[in-house]
Design a protein around this motif. Structure first.
Motif, PDB file in Angstrom:
ATOM      1  N   TRP A   1       0.868  -1.183   0.000  1.00 54.87           N
ATOM      2  CA  TRP A   1       0.000   0.000   0.000  1.00 54.87           C
ATOM      3  C   TRP A   1       0.899   1.225   0.000  1.00 54.87           C
ATOM      4  O   TRP A   1       1.857   1.323   0.783  1.00 54.87           O
ATOM      5  CB  TRP A   1      -0.864  -0.052   1.262  1.00 54.87           C
ATOM      6  CG  TRP A   1      -1.862   1.057   1.457  1.00 54.87           C
ATOM      7  CD1 TRP A   1      -2.198   2.054   0.608  1.00 54.87           C
ATOM      8  CD2 TRP A   1      -2.681   1.235   2.624  1.00 54.87           C
ATOM      9  NE1 TRP A   1      -3.155   2.855   1.155  1.00 54.87           N
ATOM     10  CE2 TRP A   1      -3.479   2.370   2.384  1.00 54.87           C
ATOM     11  CE3 TRP A   1      -2.795   0.555   3.831  1.00 54.87           C
ATOM     12  CZ2 TRP A   1      -4.387   2.855   3.336  1.00 54.87           C
ATOM     13  CZ3 TRP A   1      -3.706   1.021   4.763  1.00 54.87           C
ATOM     14  CH2 TRP A   1      -4.491   2.155   4.519  1.00 54.87           C
TER      15      TRP A   1
ATOM     16  N   ASP B   1       0.397   5.510  -0.006  1.00 55.65           N
ATOM     17  CA  ASP B   1      -0.522   6.655   0.057  1.00 55.65           C
ATOM     18  C   ASP B   1       0.271   7.869   0.512  1.00 55.65           C
ATOM     19  O   ASP B   1       0.819   7.895   1.615  1.00 55.65           O
ATOM     20  CB  ASP B   1      -1.681   6.388   1.009  1.00 55.65           C
ATOM     21  CG  ASP B   1      -2.823   7.389   0.804  1.00 55.65           C
ATOM     22  OD1 ASP B   1      -2.550   8.601   0.672  1.00 55.65           O
ATOM     23  OD2 ASP B   1      -3.988   6.946   0.767  1.00 55.65           O
TER      24      ASP B   1
ATOM     25  N   VAL C   1      -2.345  -3.835   6.609  1.00 51.95           N
ATOM     26  CA  VAL C   1      -1.268  -4.398   5.786  1.00 51.95           C
ATOM     27  C   VAL C   1      -1.083  -5.877   6.120  1.00 51.95           C
ATOM     28  O   VAL C   1      -0.848  -6.705   5.228  1.00 51.95           O
ATOM     29  CB  VAL C   1       0.039  -3.616   6.001  1.00 51.95           C
ATOM     30  CG1 VAL C   1       1.171  -4.229   5.187  1.00 51.95           C
ATOM     31  CG2 VAL C   1      -0.151  -2.149   5.633  1.00 51.95           C
TER      32      VAL C   1
ATOM     33  N   TYR D   1      -2.696  -4.068  -9.331  1.00 47.37           N
ATOM     34  CA  TYR D   1      -2.702  -2.831  -8.548  1.00 47.37           C
ATOM     35  C   TYR D   1      -4.013  -2.097  -8.772  1.00 47.37           C
ATOM     36  O   TYR D   1      -4.703  -2.303  -9.781  1.00 47.37           O
ATOM     37  CB  TYR D   1      -1.502  -1.935  -8.900  1.00 47.37           C
ATOM     38  CG  TYR D   1      -1.545  -1.328 -10.284  1.00 47.37           C
ATOM     39  CD1 TYR D   1      -2.028  -0.030 -10.473  1.00 47.37           C
ATOM     40  CD2 TYR D   1      -1.090  -2.038 -11.391  1.00 47.37           C
ATOM     41  CE1 TYR D   1      -2.056   0.537 -11.747  1.00 47.37           C
ATOM     42  CE2 TYR D   1      -1.111  -1.473 -12.659  1.00 47.37           C
ATOM     43  CZ  TYR D   1      -1.590  -0.191 -12.824  1.00 47.37           C
ATOM     44  OH  TYR D   1      -1.625   0.381 -14.073  1.00 47.37           O
TER      45      TYR D   1
ATOM     46  N   LEU E   1      -2.980   0.367  -4.018  1.00 49.69           N
ATOM     47  CA  LEU E   1      -2.868  -0.920  -3.347  1.00 49.69           C
ATOM     48  C   LEU E   1      -2.352  -1.907  -4.385  1.00 49.69           C
ATOM     49  O   LEU E   1      -2.662  -1.775  -5.575  1.00 49.69           O
ATOM     50  CB  LEU E   1      -4.228  -1.383  -2.831  1.00 49.69           C
ATOM     51  CG  LEU E   1      -4.976  -0.439  -1.886  1.00 49.69           C
ATOM     52  CD1 LEU E   1      -6.417  -0.932  -1.699  1.00 49.69           C
ATOM     53  CD2 LEU E   1      -4.264  -0.331  -0.541  1.00 49.69           C
TER      54      LEU E   1
ATOM     55  N   ILE F   1      -5.693  -7.106  -2.558  1.00 47.69           N
ATOM     56  CA  ILE F   1      -6.298  -5.776  -2.654  1.00 47.69           C
ATOM     57  C   ILE F   1      -7.700  -5.784  -2.050  1.00 47.69           C
ATOM     58  O   ILE F   1      -8.095  -4.858  -1.324  1.00 47.69           O
ATOM     59  CB  ILE F   1      -6.327  -5.329  -4.127  1.00 47.69           C
ATOM     60  CG1 ILE F   1      -4.886  -5.190  -4.654  1.00 47.69           C
ATOM     61  CG2 ILE F   1      -7.091  -4.018  -4.293  1.00 47.69           C
ATOM     62  CD1 ILE F   1      -4.788  -4.978  -6.150  1.00 47.69           C
TER      63      ILE F   1
ATOM     64  N   HIS G   1      -8.415  -5.133   1.746  1.00 49.26           N
ATOM     65  CA  HIS G   1      -8.496  -3.804   2.351  1.00 49.26           C
ATOM     66  C   HIS G   1      -9.955  -3.511   2.693  1.00 49.26           C
ATOM     67  O   HIS G   1     -10.846  -3.699   1.850  1.00 49.26           O
ATOM     68  CB  HIS G   1      -7.955  -2.745   1.394  1.00 49.26           C
ATOM     69  CG  HIS G   1      -7.707  -1.421   2.045  1.00 49.26           C
ATOM     70  ND1 HIS G   1      -8.743  -0.598   2.447  1.00 49.26           N
ATOM     71  CD2 HIS G   1      -6.552  -0.785   2.390  1.00 49.26           C
ATOM     72  CE1 HIS G   1      -8.235   0.493   2.984  1.00 49.26           C
ATOM     73  NE2 HIS G   1      -6.906   0.408   2.968  1.00 49.26           N
TER      74      HIS G   1
END
Length: 611
Positions: free
Chosen positions: A7, A9, A21, A152, A160, A168, A171
């Motif tokens: 991840w 950001d 995570v 991704y 992610l 993914i 999450h």
């Protein structure tokens, strides 16, 4: 071989997001049963699950590089770089110091030396993520044929990513949402590079680098098939193909854990197994372990059909008799193939339904499960038909002019059990025609190459870029769900590039399919295998399997879920469950039941939202 997740950001402090995570990384546990690790910085987090194959003690990940006591880069890596020892020597001469004997550290150090151009020096199958602390950039890289998966999804001010969509989807702010294009892809036996079935999700394209920065997500192609003049004579071409195969098998039999070879009695797997056996006897003084699949004898003789003219088992036994490999036959029965738990594990491995082959998917899962008890690495003959033009449709005149993906002419239509309203929305015929046109237009060609020569190059290109990804994804997902690394020697990019440019007259110089491969390996194979016609992976002909499928479908239709009622033609499904079983000529109808059950299981288990 491993599973990766992560991840990035740029507007979020991820140091407080370890639990998320960890949850993403945990979805990769089956891909990496030996160890796990997480590295978290302020704006980036990398997770890793490890299947230890090279340097069992030293290859711990995520792996970081340091400068003056500070982290300058961190990698989470899945795959094998087969030429890592040579690259390590080059990097040592350039001043790099190594703490391990792993290929992971070579990948990391190569990035520090050459940036993302390092991938152009790698030979292997791989997918990895590098967080460059100095540049505050994420680099995602995938091998040339996409043997190893990598997905991704843009998220927040970053992305992610993971080896599989499930990383993914783990999450908490991401849903399994799928639109018409995603649904079309799940129902079409073929791939357009870069597309994932889930809404807003992407695959890193084979042969591409994706960079994620504060300002943008960009991609760069570092390798693709190219059209080149072929100047070699036929004898030199055959010698070159054999030299490539010898090199490849030498590279791909290097392992610090037990290795075996998959054997079907066909030309492809037999060639790889025979060459691997030579290497293993010379290197270790013992034969290679080989595995084949067969089905329990229900008193029903093998019946040839349009796809399979002969049973595998007699050819496997002839091979083993002559070469004396250490062989195991894995025998499966209908109850195992139809087992609900096995089928659910296959669906979970794929993150989707399966759309061809009927019992092929659970059969592969059970075969891999059996050999994983004794081996961690297996060699496969996958991709030989794409590289050397082995399929029937390469050699059928109808395929030259058909404005569609050629394999769709011989496969069942998986959309045949869907509701009429949904089929009208999907417009699958147009979608497949568009896919064919798009991929055909991307075919590289030589100046003045037209007519049959151009079309045969198109068919080879379609096979390598649109059909092969389906098979590679199947092989990777099902094997890695059992912690098994399957290597695919025929996906070597130097071999594929060379054969791609051999003229069609050479590919079929003896009037048969895969002429170059047959000639290159004629000194190591039994005559019976050299003369055998192409036969796909076997499927059971026991009517008990179809009967079990009908029973499962009948139970599902007794109380269909809302999404099943919305998507399927229930009357069509009921009619399939009422048909007599055991007729090989209507095997496609059994495949339709298989596909419909897999599609239902996936939609419900993943709580898929149609958008």
């Amino acid at each position: 071989m491993c599973g990766i997740a992560g991840w990035v950001d740029y507007e979020r402090d991820l140091s407080s997001e370890r639990a998320i995570v960890q949850a993403m990384t945990d979805t990769m546990a089956l891909r990496g049963p030996d160890a796990q690790g997480i590295w978290i910085g302020r704006h980036a987090a990398l997770g890793h699950r490890r299947l230890a194959v090279i340097d069992l003690q030293g290859g711990v990940q995520p792996m970081c590089a340091f400068e003056n006591g500070s982290t300058i880069a961190c990698v989470s890596y899945s795959g094998e770089v087969y030429n890592f020892a040579e690259l390590r020597d080059v990097l040592c001469k350039r001043g790099h110091a190594f703490r391990t004997n792993s290929d992971t550290e070579v990948v990391l150090r190569a990035y520090l030396e050459w940036g993302d151009a390092c991938v152009e020096r790698f030979t292997g199958m791989f997918a990895f993520a590098i967080w460059d602390v100095r540049e505050q950039q994420l680099v995602l890289i995938r091998d040339r044929f996409g043997v190893k998966p990598l997905f991704y999804q843009p998220f927040g001010r970053g992305v992610l990513f993971g080896s599989e969509p499930k990383a993914i989807l783990a999450h908490p702010e991401v849903r399994a949402r799928i639109g018409l294009d995603g649904l079309r892809q799940t129902l079409t036996v073929g791939r357009v590079p870069g597309r994932a079935i889930y809404d807003r999700m992407h695959e890193v394209k084979p042969g591409y680098v994706v960079r994620v920065s504060r300002d943008a997500i960009t991609e760069r192609c570092y390798w693709k098939l190219e059209a080149r003049e072929h100047a070699d004579s036929l004898p030199v071409t055959i010698e070159t193909v054999r030299a490539h195969l010898d090199r490849i098998v030498q590279q791909q039999t290097v392992s610090d854990v037990p290795l075996c070879s998959l054997l079907s009695g066909g030309l492809d797997s037999s060639a790889i197994t025979a060459l691997a056996d030579r290497v293993m006897r010379h290197r270790h003084g013992s034969p290679v372990k080989s595995y084949s699949v067969d089905f329990a004898d229900a008193g029903i003789p093998f019946v040839a059909d349009q796809d399979r003219g002969t049973s595998d088992t007699p050819f496997v036994r002839e091979f083993v008799k002559q070469l004396c490999t250490q062989h195991t036959e894995v025998v499966l029965d209908p109850e195992q193939l139809a087992d609900f738990d096995v089928r659910r594990k296959v669906g979970d491995a794929l993150d989707a339904n399966w759309i061809l082959g009927g019992d092929l998917y659970p059969s592969l899962y059970l075969l891999f499960s059996a050999l994983r008890e004794h081996s961690t690495v297996a060699l496969s003959g996958e991709a030989a038909d794409e590289v050397f033009a082995g399929y029937q449709w390469f050699h059928q005149a109808e395929s030259l002019n058909a404005p569609t993906l050629p394999w769709l002419r011989v496969l069942p239509d998986p959309g045949g059990v869907l509701s009429q309203d949904l089929l009208e929305e999907l417009r699958l015929r147009e979608y497949r025609a568009d896919m064919h046109a798009q991929m055909s237009a991307a075919t590289p060609s030589l100046p003045g190459e037209t007519g049959v020569k151009r079309r045969m190059r198109e068919l080879c290109f379609l096979a390598l870029t649109c059909w092969l990804p389906v098979l590679l994804d199947r092989k990777d997902r099902i094997s890695m769900a059992l912690g098994l690394e399957v290597r695919v020697p025929f996906c070597d990019h130097e071999l594929a590039q060379y054969v791609f440019n051999t003229p069609w007259s050479m590919k079929t110089f003896d009037g048969r399919e895969k002429s170059l491969l047959r000639a290159a390996c004629d000194d190591v194979l039994p005559e019976a295998i050299l003369q055998r016609k192409k036969s796909p992976y076997p499927v059971t002909q026991d009517p008990a399997y179809e009967r079990l499928l009908q029973q499962r479908m009948t139970a599902r239709l007794a109380k269909p879920s809302p999404i099943v009622q919305q998507m399927f033609d229930l009357d069509a499904l009921r009619s399939l469950t009422a048909k007599p079983v055991g007729d090989v000529s209507i095997n496609h109808e059994r495949v339709n039941i298989d596909h419909a059950l897999a599609l239902m299981d996936w939609l419900e288990r993943y709580d898929v939202e149609l958008v």
